[in-house]
Scaffold this active site. Structure first.
Site, PDB file in Angstrom:
ATOM      1  N   GLU A  22       0.828  -1.224   0.000  1.00  0.00           N
ATOM      2  CA  GLU A  22       0.000   0.000   0.000  1.00  0.00           C
ATOM      3  C   GLU A  22       0.853   1.261   0.000  1.00  0.00           C
ATOM      4  OE1 GLU A  22      -2.754  -0.980  -0.665  1.00  0.00           O
ATOM      5  OE2 GLU A  22      -2.988  -2.915   0.322  1.00  0.00           O
ATOM      6  N   GLY A  23       1.990   1.198  -0.645  1.00  0.00           N
ATOM      7  CA  GLY A  23       2.888   2.360  -0.721  1.00  0.00           C
ATOM      8  C   GLY A  23       3.987   2.264   0.308  1.00  0.00           C
TER       9      GLY A  23
END
Lengths: 600, 600
Positions: free
Chosen positions: A439-440
């Site tokens: 998620e980053g």
């Protein structure tokens, strides 16, 4: 085998005493229900996490998932646990009553998430990904898609995925190659390969709803040409049962460092039938609806793993006898003292304790903001949204960095035994390692914080938050709070000054943003947690002053805050210096010259 | 699959230009040989590491060791690699010619060690443990033991182990329960269980020589009652071939987080025949002969893993295309820029680079001291021994902490791919994790440094080292070195001041030592590496001034030093503050109250 006990006392402290959730719930539609059931939900959630999920964590890691003829088998017990989860009505808790949800605040779901993640991260990702899909459908799906798919996801009979990453692109989604060709019947043929798809294929539910980023023919290049599609594993029959198999297959399972119990799939879409979600070419914004919630969810994972690592290393530190205290034996009747007498072991325990309790306060505060964004008045909504945007990268990145360090402190307390699988401590470290990536990555969060959330509006959002901290420090002045408010006011002021300096430098050279961003994010995290520790200390002092019978609990809270201020907050000093070192220290070396030590 | 290239250019820089090994070798007995062969050894060692060991690293991790009927099978190729190692004469390189060794300096062996550990840590532990056993026998073994066992270890046909840890004690060896009962024939019957025995049983060599800590009957309690015994797996025949099987068995293999290719054994001694090594009840000091060399060896592992992680993440950062540089595209002809353009990726690369190159300088300096302790004149020997004692815990703990962080930076650069086994980056992290634990955890090294090496002689040893640094700073003043010497002089002075403050506090409360020790050790590590980076920058500047043709290499060295000074050295600021926070911040919370958040 590790154990877990939901920290209900501290959860209630944060929810009720620090953040006044009951009062907050009264401001939400149907909030009285929430006040009534909150306690039962904590108790039942704790039982589920402690008794059902915890015993499956180590075995799930050891067994892992397997793929045969396109079918994925999850570790023993995972399916039964998921059935219990569905039967308990957990998937529907915070969902829209119009589609079968119970309409309870999202914040309650986030509290439950902490327990799930502490007890079994790999298992928790199956329902976790579903919630991302529900968010996207709720906000962007047509009424037909909602009736057909959202209802099933809320029921829990089907689960969802997020299909973003491709072999050549993760962060840079503008590069995706998956194609969606429109058909006559308003469906699309989706073709391409997605990797790292968590819960992409499994045996827990009867159908899987993939939310897939793909490009329409002649879509603009880059991120402006991405659309979001819903691709079911089985096409639903009219009666809602799964029908014909769609052309989407799990091609392989990844062999990973951790979260072995979760199936991480390569998914092949071979002209699979899909449905457009939201507007054409607006897929990225729809994707961010899933992503923002997912990012906070990952922050919770960092904190949840910190908590369970702490509990287990505490038990070991009390039990393991080794050496005598330098200041004289504390357990002369035993062969040696329990290692908790050694200051350095306590340093590691308190580091975990502080990150878990500080992280919890930050997350539950964020959870309150999520409620306000979902259900608040227009003005409250806008303010909450802005602050939530600022805090999301901090929650995601700072708490996962802290979580990795904390699980490692937990392992370290076990000495050599920490390296041995059967104790379970090394699993927490391996599982925690993914949270800094998915998620980053931390680096992406850091750019999001400094570049987008802070500098893009000239520091306005940050100013609102530092002003809130400033006001708190001023208001607390006449209480016995100076040991906290003085250093807090100092770093809070410095936070603004550092931002100004970097902003000025960035006007000359945009690379100054990337050069400062990681240190800036970590700095921001330490200040933010300091703010929550000061508030917690204040609540504790007030309870002590009012003659509480729980003296030890509140005193422990104050000592934890003191540890945080004196042992962890000083890290801001190093971060402040290095973030101002400038981009030249990173860019002067030419790409070719990085390898001169070993390249002939 | 990861690759590895021995960093010969940098190794030669440190050996020849920074530390003047050729001049140093001339002071040692037989040193001219060393000058002559050093280069060939580097070249041949590099080939062995790159071509033989590197290809077995990932497969060794995936395959692991297996135990069947008491026999351990190592991963495919390990045995053949070991045969090549023996045939190449590597085991005997730095050993005593009287027992078959080549008599080359130990420092050369340590340089070789870096390559082995970078290419295959798990494999390297088999010969590594042998060297510990050789050290112990050389210093403490009787002539008969040396002729019988040391010769075989030097040949490499037999390998050695260190059997210290038991289930209930690792750090606290005074608690060991293994017994040694004297027999009529001057042998002993050794009985007990040892755990975490690296290379305890395997198929690489025809015999295994266990060095075992055990207690004689009526031995004094605690560490003063420990003796060291040699227990062979097979009793040697008169002709030196392995004879009857001794009563020592591998009971189980541990399932570990990493170093899967090394067999970590539970060893059961059931009245096994053993021989006393050294004096009765003096086993701990004999053990420390092995341990000190082993600790430096583990420091090398931290640095060696840093190097290989760096090389692989550098290659990935040059290759992987993702996003555009914030300051404008650097590779407009490609779909995206290679990620090495992003400052935060460079921050991670340079962190690894700085820890590898700084660590290498520190280790090779230590290696020079080892040579002097082994072969120097009496005065040089005493001085070298004192400094070596001071630096050993720094090498062991600081470089393994840095190694764990660096391998994690390496993994992080790969993003999600770093979490996937086939890339090999997560293996480096898992392998690096043990280095913070074995041969004394970081916490134990920190106590050794601050408590024993620094405070026990009132800071005298430290003063000698800080004086050396001080003199360097003064002497370098008139060169263009102020960007390094000014901050170095500052932290060097502060190092002494912090020591004084902690020493004073410790006179009141011994727990102040343990409360400051971890931060103190890390602080010491950062200052020590700064000292070496300043020296390296000086050498580089001189070479540039003298018109070298290798401009880029020396300029890169200076840029790496700058990065270190501006981005990593500032961490001392945080450490200085937190180490002075005092023991109260750790001890005020009572043992019972640590768990109030979750214990009802």
């Amino acid at each position: 085998m590790p154990t877990y006990k939901a920290p209900l006392r501290d959860m209630r402290f944060v929810m009720n005493e620090l953040l006044e959730f009951p009062k907050h719930y009264e401001t939400l539609p149907g909030g009285s229900d929430a006040v009534e059931v909150a306690d039962a939900i904590l108790e039942e959630g704790a039982k589920f996490a402690e008794n059902v999920l915890t015993p499956l964590n180590l075995s799930g890691d050891q067994e892992g998932c397997s793929l045969k003829d396109g079918e994925v088998t999850t570790p023993k017990g995972f399916k039964e646990a998921y059935q219990q989860y569905v039967e308990g009505g957990w998937p529907s808790m915070s969902q829209d009553p119009d589609y079968g949800g119970q309409g309870l605040p999202h914040s309650l779901g986030m509290v439950l998430n902490e327990m799930i993640t502490s007890s079994n991260l790999a298992w928790g990702m199956y329902p976790g990904l579903s919630h991302g899909a529900m968010d996207a459908l709720r906000h962007h799906g047509s009424e037909v898609l909602k009736q057909t798919y959202l209802t099933k996801l809320i029921e829990g009979t089907w689960t969802g995925t997020m299909c973003l990453t491709e072999p050549h692109c993760g962060t840079d989604l503008g590069l995706i190659k998956t194609k969606a060709e429109p058909q006559d019947n308003e469906t699309y043929r989706v073709t391409g390969t997605k990797i790292f798809i968590s819960a992409g294929e499994h045996d827990l539910a009867e159908n899987i709803v993939h939310l897939v980023l793909a490009k329409l023919p002649d879509a603009p290049a880059g991120t402006k040409g991405i659309s979001l599609f819903l691709v079911p594993k089985f096409m639903p029959n009219d009666d809602g049962t799964p029908g014909t198999r769609n052309a989407v297959q799990c091609g392989a399972l990844e062999h990973k460092m951790g979260i072995h119990g979760n199936s991480t799939c390569v998914m092949n879409f071979d002209g699979a039938t899909g449905f457009l979600v939201g507007q054409p070419n607006k897929g990225l914004s729809a994707m961010f609806t899933m992503m923002n919630a997912a990012r906070i969810g990952v922050g919770i994972q960092g904190q949840g793993l910190t908590e369970v690592a702490y509990q287990n290393s505490l038990a070991y530190a009390r039990d393991r006898l080794q050496m005598r205290a330098l200041s004289g034996s504390k357990a002369p009747e035993k062969a040696a003292d329990p290692i908790i007498v050694h200051p350095d072991v306590r340093r590691m325990l308190l580091t975990q304790k502080a990150f878990s309790e500080g992280g919890r306060a930050l997350i539950y505060y964020t959870a309150k903001l999520v409620d306000q964004v979902e259900h608040g008045s227009d003005e409250a909504k806008a303010d909450a949204d802005e602050l939530l945007g600022l805090l999301t990268p901090i929650v995601k990145a700072f708490l996962t960095e802290a979580g990795f360090d904390s699980t490692n402190e937990g392992l370290q307390i076990f000495g050599g035994h920490g390296f041995i699988a059967e104790w379970g401590m090394e699993q927490f470290v391996r599982d925690a390692r993914i949270t800094r990536l998915y998620e980053g990555t931390t680096g992406i969060q850091a750019l999001d914080l400094l570049g987008r959330k802070v500098l893009m509006n000239q520091g306005e959002s940050l100013r609102k938050f530092t002003k809130q901290i400033h006001k708190f420090c001023q208001a607390a002045e006449d209480e016995q709070m100076s040991e906290f408010t003085e250093p807090l006011a100092k770093v809070n002021k410095e936070w603004g000054e550092l931002t100004m300096k970097i902003g000025m430098a960035a006007m000359q050279n945009r690379d100054e943003v990337g050069a400062a961003s990681f240190d800036y994010l970590m700095y921001s995290g330490y200040v933010t947690l300091a703010y929550f520790f000061a508030q917690m200390a204040q609540v504790a002092q007030r309870q002590l002053a009012s003659g509480t019978s729980e003296t030890a609990f509140y005193q422990a809270k104050i000592e934890t805050a003191r540890f945080y201020y004196q042992r962890l907050l000083p890290r801001t000093q190093a971060l402040a210096t290095s973030m101002l070192a400038g981009a030249d220290t990173l860019l002067n070396l030419s790409e070719d010259d990085f390898g001169l030590a070993f390249e002939v």
